[in-house]
Design a protein around this motif. Sequence first.
Motif, PDB file in Angstrom:
ATOM      1  N   PHE A  37       2.328  -7.253 -24.826  1.00  0.00           N
ATOM      2  CA  PHE A  37       1.430  -8.206 -24.191  1.00  0.00           C
ATOM      3  C   PHE A  37       0.174  -8.288 -25.044  1.00  0.00           C
ATOM      4  CE2 PHE A  37       3.487  -8.827 -20.052  1.00  0.00           C
ATOM      5  CZ  PHE A  37       4.413  -7.802 -20.074  1.00  0.00           C
ATOM      6  N   ARG A  38      -0.626  -9.321 -24.804  1.00  0.00           N
ATOM      7  CA  ARG A  38      -1.888  -9.441 -25.528  1.00  0.00           C
ATOM      8  C   ARG A  38      -2.951 -10.014 -24.611  1.00  0.00           C
ATOM      9  NH1 ARG A  38      -0.304 -14.309 -29.811  1.00  0.00           N
ATOM     10  NH2 ARG A  38      -0.294 -16.030 -28.291  1.00  0.00           N
ATOM     11  N   GLY A  42     -12.073 -12.926 -22.636  1.00  0.00           N
ATOM     12  CA  GLY A  42     -12.266 -13.958 -21.638  1.00  0.00           C
ATOM     13  C   GLY A  42     -10.997 -14.565 -21.090  1.00  0.00           C
ATOM     14  N   LYS A  43      -9.864 -14.034 -21.509  1.00  0.00           N
ATOM     15  CA  LYS A  43      -8.584 -14.568 -21.046  1.00  0.00           C
ATOM     16  C   LYS A  43      -7.766 -13.475 -20.351  1.00  0.00           C
ATOM     17  CE  LYS A  43      -8.139 -18.242 -24.483  1.00  0.00           C
ATOM     18  NZ  LYS A  43      -7.247 -18.877 -25.483  1.00  0.00           N
ATOM     19  N   GLU A  44      -6.783 -13.924 -19.578  1.00  0.00           N
ATOM     20  CA  GLU A  44      -5.915 -12.969 -18.908  1.00  0.00           C
ATOM     21  C   GLU A  44      -4.888 -12.402 -19.892  1.00  0.00           C
ATOM     22  OE1 GLU A  44      -6.007 -14.819 -14.360  1.00  0.00           O
ATOM     23  OE2 GLU A  44      -4.137 -14.768 -15.496  1.00  0.00           O
ATOM     24  N   ARG A  45      -4.372 -11.235 -19.536  1.00  0.00           N
ATOM     25  CA  ARG A  45      -3.319 -10.637 -20.343  1.00  0.00           C
ATOM     26  C   ARG A  45      -2.079 -11.516 -20.248  1.00  0.00           C
ATOM     27  NH1 ARG A  45      -2.593  -4.241 -20.031  1.00  0.00           N
ATOM     28  NH2 ARG A  45      -4.798  -4.557 -20.509  1.00  0.00           N
ATOM     29  N   GLU A  46      -1.429 -11.752 -21.392  1.00  0.00           N
ATOM     30  CA  GLU A  46      -0.266 -12.615 -21.403  1.00  0.00           C
ATOM     31  C   GLU A  46       0.918 -11.938 -22.098  1.00  0.00           C
ATOM     32  OE1 GLU A  46      -0.917 -16.237 -23.544  1.00  0.00           O
ATOM     33  OE2 GLU A  46      -1.295 -15.232 -25.444  1.00  0.00           O
ATOM     34  N   PHE A  47       2.088 -12.335 -21.656  1.00  0.00           N
ATOM     35  CA  PHE A  47       3.331 -11.824 -22.208  1.00  0.00           C
ATOM     36  C   PHE A  47       3.526 -12.329 -23.636  1.00  0.00           C
ATOM     37  CE2 PHE A  47       7.671 -10.598 -22.487  1.00  0.00           C
ATOM     38  CZ  PHE A  47       8.364 -11.663 -23.049  1.00  0.00           C
ATOM     39  N   SER A  52      15.341  -5.278 -24.311  1.00  0.00           N
ATOM     40  CA  SER A  52      16.104  -4.474 -23.367  1.00  0.00           C
ATOM     41  C   SER A  52      16.272  -3.038 -23.870  1.00  0.00           C
ATOM     42  CB  SER A  52      17.480  -5.099 -23.142  1.00  0.00           C
ATOM     43  OG  SER A  52      18.226  -5.101 -24.362  1.00  0.00           O
ATOM     44  N   ARG A  53      16.791  -2.210 -23.027  1.00  0.00           N
ATOM     45  CA  ARG A  53      16.965  -0.789 -23.354  1.00  0.00           C
ATOM     46  C   ARG A  53      17.814  -0.587 -24.597  1.00  0.00           C
ATOM     47  NH1 ARG A  53      19.570   1.761 -18.291  1.00  0.00           N
ATOM     48  NH2 ARG A  53      19.994   3.317 -19.892  1.00  0.00           N
ATOM     49  N   SER A  54      18.849  -1.363 -24.742  1.00  0.00           N
ATOM     50  CA  SER A  54      19.746  -1.204 -25.895  1.00  0.00           C
ATOM     51  C   SER A  54      19.226  -1.894 -27.145  1.00  0.00           C
ATOM     52  CB  SER A  54      21.120  -1.770 -25.556  1.00  0.00           C
ATOM     53  OG  SER A  54      21.054  -3.178 -25.463  1.00  0.00           O
ATOM     54  N   GLY A  55      18.311  -2.826 -26.949  1.00  0.00           N
ATOM     55  CA  GLY A  55      17.819  -3.633 -28.063  1.00  0.00           C
ATOM     56  C   GLY A  55      18.614  -4.906 -28.282  1.00  0.00           C
ATOM     57  N   ALA A  56      19.678  -5.088 -27.505  1.00  0.00           N
ATOM     58  CA  ALA A  56      20.546  -6.245 -27.720  1.00  0.00           C
ATOM     59  C   ALA A  56      19.954  -7.533 -27.183  1.00  0.00           C
ATOM     60  CB  ALA A  56      21.906  -5.988 -27.072  1.00  0.00           C
ATOM     61  N   SER A  57      19.048  -7.425 -26.201  1.00  0.00           N
ATOM     62  CA  SER A  57      18.475  -8.617 -25.573  1.00  0.00           C
ATOM     63  C   SER A  57      16.971  -8.653 -25.795  1.00  0.00           C
ATOM     64  CB  SER A  57      18.750  -8.615 -24.067  1.00  0.00           C
ATOM     65  OG  SER A  57      20.139  -8.505 -23.805  1.00  0.00           O
ATOM     66  N   THR A  58      16.467  -9.834 -26.115  1.00  0.00           N
ATOM     67  CA  THR A  58      15.037 -10.015 -26.326  1.00  0.00           C
ATOM     68  C   THR A  58      14.560 -11.292 -25.649  1.00  0.00           C
ATOM     69  OG1 THR A  58      15.413 -11.186 -28.413  1.00  0.00           O
ATOM     70  CG2 THR A  58      15.039  -8.815 -28.548  1.00  0.00           C
ATOM     71  N   ALA A  59      13.268 -11.375 -25.448  1.00  0.00           N
ATOM     72  CA  ALA A  59      12.646 -12.575 -24.900  1.00  0.00           C
ATOM     73  C   ALA A  59      11.279 -12.735 -25.548  1.00  0.00           C
ATOM     74  CB  ALA A  59      12.518 -12.479 -23.388  1.00  0.00           C
ATOM     75  N   TYR A  60      10.850 -13.992 -25.711  1.00  0.00           N
ATOM     76  CA  TYR A  60       9.584 -14.288 -26.369  1.00  0.00           C
ATOM     77  C   TYR A  60       8.821 -15.368 -25.610  1.00  0.00           C
ATOM     78  CZ  TYR A  60      11.668 -11.880 -30.357  1.00  0.00           C
ATOM     79  OH  TYR A  60      12.253 -10.948 -31.177  1.00  0.00           O
ATOM     80  N   LEU A 112       8.928 -10.481 -17.647  1.00  0.00           N
ATOM     81  CA  LEU A 112       7.820 -11.080 -18.388  1.00  0.00           C
ATOM     82  C   LEU A 112       6.488 -10.888 -17.654  1.00  0.00           C
ATOM     83  CD1 LEU A 112      10.409 -12.337 -19.604  1.00  0.00           C
ATOM     84  CD2 LEU A 112       9.150 -14.467 -19.792  1.00  0.00           C
ATOM     85  N   ASP A 113       6.558 -10.338 -16.454  1.00  0.00           N
ATOM     86  CA  ASP A 113       5.374 -10.158 -15.623  1.00  0.00           C
ATOM     87  C   ASP A 113       4.762  -8.789 -15.888  1.00  0.00           C
ATOM     88  OD1 ASP A 113       3.465  -9.875 -13.615  1.00  0.00           O
ATOM     89  OD2 ASP A 113       4.724 -10.805 -12.088  1.00  0.00           O
ATOM     90  N   SER A 114       3.505  -8.751 -16.294  1.00  0.00           N
ATOM     91  CA  SER A 114       2.863  -7.481 -16.632  1.00  0.00           C
ATOM     92  C   SER A 114       2.819  -6.517 -15.445  1.00  0.00           C
ATOM     93  CB  SER A 114       1.448  -7.727 -17.146  1.00  0.00           C
ATOM     94  OG  SER A 114       0.656  -8.355 -16.147  1.00  0.00           O
TER      95      SER A 114
END
Length: 130
Positions: A37-38, A42-47, A52-60, A112-114
């Motif tokens: 996250f970043r 002055g801004k909210e934290r964003e995804f 995933s645990r195995s590394g096989a799945s990602t999201a951006y 994706l929710d902090s």
Amino acid sequence: QVQLVESGGGLVQAGGSLSLSCAASGRTFSSYLMGWFRQAPGKEREFVAAISRSGASTAYADSVKGRFTISRDNAKNTVYLQMNSLKPEDTAAYYCAAKRSLLRDGVRSWDLDSREYDSWGQGTQVTVSA
């Protein structure tokens, strides 16, 4: 919970690259879905990205898709964020976070929710100059 320590931030010119690392303590790293996250001043934290645990799945996040790559090495208890083609709007403090998950693969919409994450690092600053 797991303890997380980020490294690799710094100052870079627009168009440049940086690689962030997040080292986790403990023997259960592979039980955690990991996220980056970043937060800009002055801004909210964003995804930014999740893996995933195995590394096989990602999201951006749409804003980094095609420029950033998240990966993990469960043998080294480390998650990475490779950032290419950096833009001034990427300037922020970057945080890695861990979420215990029963699922070995897959990144769901709620990942994706902090607020879903249990453990956070202290953050590392990334500054991109124009």
